[in-house]
Design a protein around this motif. Sequence first.
Motif, PDB file in Angstrom:
ATOM      1  N   THR A 161       0.811  -1.218   0.000  1.00 45.12           N
ATOM      2  CA  THR A 161       0.000   0.000   0.000  1.00 45.12           C
ATOM      3  C   THR A 161       0.847   1.271   0.000  1.00 45.12           C
ATOM      4  O   THR A 161       0.300   2.364  -0.133  1.00 45.12           O
ATOM      5  N   GLY A 162       2.160   1.126   0.184  1.00 43.63           N
ATOM      6  CA  GLY A 162       3.003   2.299   0.367  1.00 43.63           C
ATOM      7  C   GLY A 162       2.960   2.806   1.793  1.00 43.63           C
ATOM      8  O   GLY A 162       3.563   3.838   2.116  1.00 43.63           O
ATOM      9  N   LEU A 163       2.262   2.071   2.673  1.00 42.64           N
ATOM     10  CA  LEU A 163       2.052   2.505   4.056  1.00 42.64           C
ATOM     11  C   LEU A 163       2.734   1.560   5.045  1.00 42.64           C
ATOM     12  O   LEU A 163       2.402   1.556   6.230  1.00 42.64           O
ATOM     13  N   MET A 164       3.696   0.778   4.555  1.00 43.74           N
ATOM     14  CA  MET A 164       4.392  -0.173   5.396  1.00 43.74           C
ATOM     15  C   MET A 164       5.621   0.457   6.031  1.00 43.74           C
ATOM     16  O   MET A 164       6.052   1.550   5.659  1.00 43.74           O
ATOM     17  N   ARG A 165       6.205  -0.256   6.991  1.00 44.96           N
ATOM     18  CA  ARG A 165       7.425   0.230   7.640  1.00 44.96           C
ATOM     19  C   ARG A 165       8.637   0.071   6.719  1.00 44.96           C
ATOM     20  O   ARG A 165       8.555  -0.561   5.670  1.00 44.96           O
ATOM     21  N   ASP A 193       0.312   3.736  -5.505  1.00 48.79           N
ATOM     22  CA  ASP A 193      -0.325   4.929  -6.075  1.00 48.79           C
ATOM     23  C   ASP A 193      -1.824   4.912  -5.820  1.00 48.79           C
ATOM     24  O   ASP A 193      -2.435   5.949  -5.527  1.00 48.79           O
ATOM     25  N   ARG A 194      -2.410   3.755  -5.948  1.00 53.22           N
ATOM     26  CA  ARG A 194      -3.852   3.615  -5.752  1.00 53.22           C
ATOM     27  C   ARG A 194      -4.280   4.062  -4.352  1.00 53.22           C
ATOM     28  O   ARG A 194      -5.260   4.803  -4.183  1.00 53.22           O
ATOM     29  N   PHE A 195      -3.557   3.622  -3.325  1.00 52.21           N
ATOM     30  CA  PHE A 195      -3.927   3.969  -1.951  1.00 52.21           C
ATOM     31  C   PHE A 195      -3.694   5.447  -1.661  1.00 52.21           C
ATOM     32  O   PHE A 195      -4.534   6.100  -1.023  1.00 52.21           O
ATOM     33  N   PHE A 196      -2.583   5.996  -2.124  1.00 56.23           N
ATOM     34  CA  PHE A 196      -2.327   7.420  -1.876  1.00 56.23           C
ATOM     35  C   PHE A 196      -3.353   8.289  -2.594  1.00 56.23           C
ATOM     36  O   PHE A 196      -3.802   9.311  -2.057  1.00 56.23           O
ATOM     37  N   LEU A 199       0.991   2.942   8.174  1.00 56.55           N
ATOM     38  CA  LEU A 199       1.456   4.261   8.611  1.00 56.55           C
ATOM     39  C   LEU A 199       0.443   5.364   8.352  1.00 56.55           C
ATOM     40  O   LEU A 199       0.645   6.496   8.787  1.00 56.55           O
ATOM     41  N   ALA A 200      -0.657   5.041   7.680  1.00 60.03           N
ATOM     42  CA  ALA A 200      -1.694   6.056   7.458  1.00 60.03           C
ATOM     43  C   ALA A 200      -2.271   6.545   8.778  1.00 60.03           C
ATOM     44  O   ALA A 200      -2.652   7.716   8.895  1.00 60.03           O
ATOM     45  N   ILE A 201      -2.347   5.650   9.790  1.00 57.18           N
ATOM     46  CA  ILE A 201      -2.907   6.077  11.066  1.00 57.18           C
ATOM     47  C   ILE A 201      -1.814   6.478  12.065  1.00 57.18           C
ATOM     48  O   ILE A 201      -2.123   6.832  13.203  1.00 57.18           O
ATOM     49  N   ARG A 202      -0.568   6.399  11.648  1.00 57.74           N
ATOM     50  CA  ARG A 202       0.519   6.987  12.435  1.00 57.74           C
ATOM     51  C   ARG A 202       0.949   8.317  11.826  1.00 57.74           C
ATOM     52  O   ARG A 202       1.824   8.987  12.363  1.00 57.74           O
ATOM     53  N   THR A 203       0.338   8.658  10.711  1.00 53.79           N
ATOM     54  CA  THR A 203       0.533   9.952  10.071  1.00 53.79           C
ATOM     55  C   THR A 203      -0.765  10.714  10.244  1.00 53.79           C
ATOM     56  O   THR A 203      -1.668  10.651   9.402  1.00 53.79           O
ATOM     57  N   LEU A 204      -0.897  11.401  11.359  1.00 53.09           N
ATOM     58  CA  LEU A 204      -2.138  12.103  11.656  1.00 53.09           C
ATOM     59  C   LEU A 204      -2.283  13.291  10.724  1.00 53.09           C
ATOM     60  O   LEU A 204      -1.304  13.945  10.369  1.00 53.09           O
ATOM     61  N   GLU A 239      -3.317  14.794   6.947  1.00 55.30           N
ATOM     62  CA  GLU A 239      -3.324  14.323   5.568  1.00 55.30           C
ATOM     63  C   GLU A 239      -2.218  13.300   5.320  1.00 55.30           C
ATOM     64  O   GLU A 239      -1.097  13.435   5.798  1.00 55.30           O
ATOM     65  N   VAL A 240      -2.568  12.275   4.547  1.00 54.97           N
ATOM     66  CA  VAL A 240      -1.630  11.205   4.230  1.00 54.97           C
ATOM     67  C   VAL A 240      -1.051  11.459   2.845  1.00 54.97           C
ATOM     68  O   VAL A 240      -1.717  11.281   1.834  1.00 54.97           O
ATOM     69  N   THR A 241       0.208  11.890   2.820  1.00 53.96           N
ATOM     70  CA  THR A 241       0.916  12.119   1.560  1.00 53.96           C
ATOM     71  C   THR A 241       2.186  11.278   1.559  1.00 53.96           C
ATOM     72  O   THR A 241       2.682  10.892   2.622  1.00 53.96           O
ATOM     73  N   PRO A 242       2.732  10.972   0.376  1.00 49.28           N
ATOM     74  CA  PRO A 242       3.983  10.196   0.346  1.00 49.28           C
ATOM     75  C   PRO A 242       5.088  10.839   1.180  1.00 49.28           C
ATOM     76  O   PRO A 242       5.835  10.129   1.867  1.00 49.28           O
ATOM     77  N   LYS A 243       5.204  12.160   1.155  1.00 49.62           N
ATOM     78  CA  LYS A 243       6.256  12.837   1.911  1.00 49.62           C
ATOM     79  C   LYS A 243       6.051  12.680   3.411  1.00 49.62           C
ATOM     80  O   LYS A 243       6.982  12.334   4.151  1.00 49.62           O
ATOM     81  N   ARG A 244       4.820  12.912   3.895  1.00 49.16           N
ATOM     82  CA  ARG A 244       4.561  12.820   5.326  1.00 49.16           C
ATOM     83  C   ARG A 244       4.692  11.378   5.806  1.00 49.16           C
ATOM     84  O   ARG A 244       5.179  11.120   6.908  1.00 49.16           O
ATOM     85  N   VAL A 245       4.254  10.417   5.008  1.00 48.53           N
ATOM     86  CA  VAL A 245       4.405   9.008   5.388  1.00 48.53           C
ATOM     87  C   VAL A 245       5.876   8.627   5.455  1.00 48.53           C
ATOM     88  O   VAL A 245       6.289   7.861   6.337  1.00 48.53           O
ATOM     89  N   GLU A 246       6.688   9.161   4.554  1.00 47.44           N
ATOM     90  CA  GLU A 246       8.122   8.850   4.583  1.00 47.44           C
ATOM     91  C   GLU A 246       8.758   9.379   5.866  1.00 47.44           C
ATOM     92  O   GLU A 246       9.652   8.735   6.441  1.00 47.44           O
ATOM     93  N   VAL A 247       8.310  10.544   6.340  1.00 46.38           N
ATOM     94  CA  VAL A 247       8.797  11.082   7.618  1.00 46.38           C
ATOM     95  C   VAL A 247       8.421  10.133   8.754  1.00 46.38           C
ATOM     96  O   VAL A 247       9.252   9.797   9.614  1.00 46.38           O
TER      97      VAL A 247
END
Length: 346
Positions: free
Chosen positions: A85-89, A114-117, A224-229, A231-239
């Motif tokens: 999903t792009g939301l893994m560790r 891409d689909r999930f983001f 990581l979508a729910i650990r990124t409070l 908006e969920v963006t690729p940049k914020r998820v990477e942080v």
Amino acid sequence: MNSEKASIQPTEDEGPITFLYPVGGGGLSLMVDPEAFVKEQVQAIQGEIDGPAIIACSGGVDSTVAAVLAGKAVPQHLTALFVDTGLMRKGEPEQVREIFESMGIELDFVDARDRFFNALEGVTDPEEKRSVIGEEFIRVFEEEARELDAEYLVQGTIAPDWIESGDEARDTIKSHHNVGGLPDEMNLTVVEPLYDLYKDEVRTLARHFDLPVAERQPFPGPGLAIRTLGEVTPKRVEVTREACHIVEEELKTAVEDGDLDEEPWQYFAALLPVQSVGVQGDVRAYGETIVVRAVQSLDGMTAEFTRIPHHVLDRISTRITNRLGDHVNRVTYDVTNKPPGTVEWE
């Protein structure tokens, strides 16, 4: 989406271990050893599944145990599926592939990042996030199922998932993506062999099967979508991903160095949509906040925050702000138990 053909092989039983498990959704009862539970569930799965089926594998202990049970019951019908999903560790998709290969299970990998983001663009409400993610998972599974003529979806749903998701008799604490996050209309029949078990009981089964994920710390299905409070963006998820990686490394080091007696039951970092003033060199900085969370628990229904020594927290904070200083300028530690808090922030 890119995918690879896969199959799943049954795993041999190990010796008996006495453990607790619920019967018929009631209270916990000291009943029989895991072999009896496995025999019961294998027969139940064989009674439910009479054609091609998909097993949703995340690499966590719940879905892995469910995969082994389903593999024992209907190996001729089963395809194991991992959705990226792009939301893994950090490094997790590669680790999951290695874990399953070591167990003799090949995964059908689907790249849906891409689909999930895209689906999460602009979504900030925690419950809406879980709903969006749950529906996207099902739609991916349905698309893969059509290629396989599969009618069944095996999930590693456990008791805390449906208890916290609520129903007519219970308040919703948070909708788990595999329960409350499921869409109203779906074209797959869901099979849940661990439905009445709690996390400690699932771990007992994992040890019984000698699985390499038996002691793996819990990781939420929405990732990581729910650990990124916010908006969920690729940049914020990477942080968030990098901060989580630092927390995991430092706490494992703390155990190895004797600063902690044992690894916490669950530990991670969450990115908060809270900006505050900081200083980088002699320049004013305005950045977001990372909160570090570590808890001790048995089954996830209650938890106590872990007493991490200050010098360990200092190392974590320094590494996070040095590594992510262009985005993060403040690190805090969560000292809330469950209840009143939850383990995750969303």
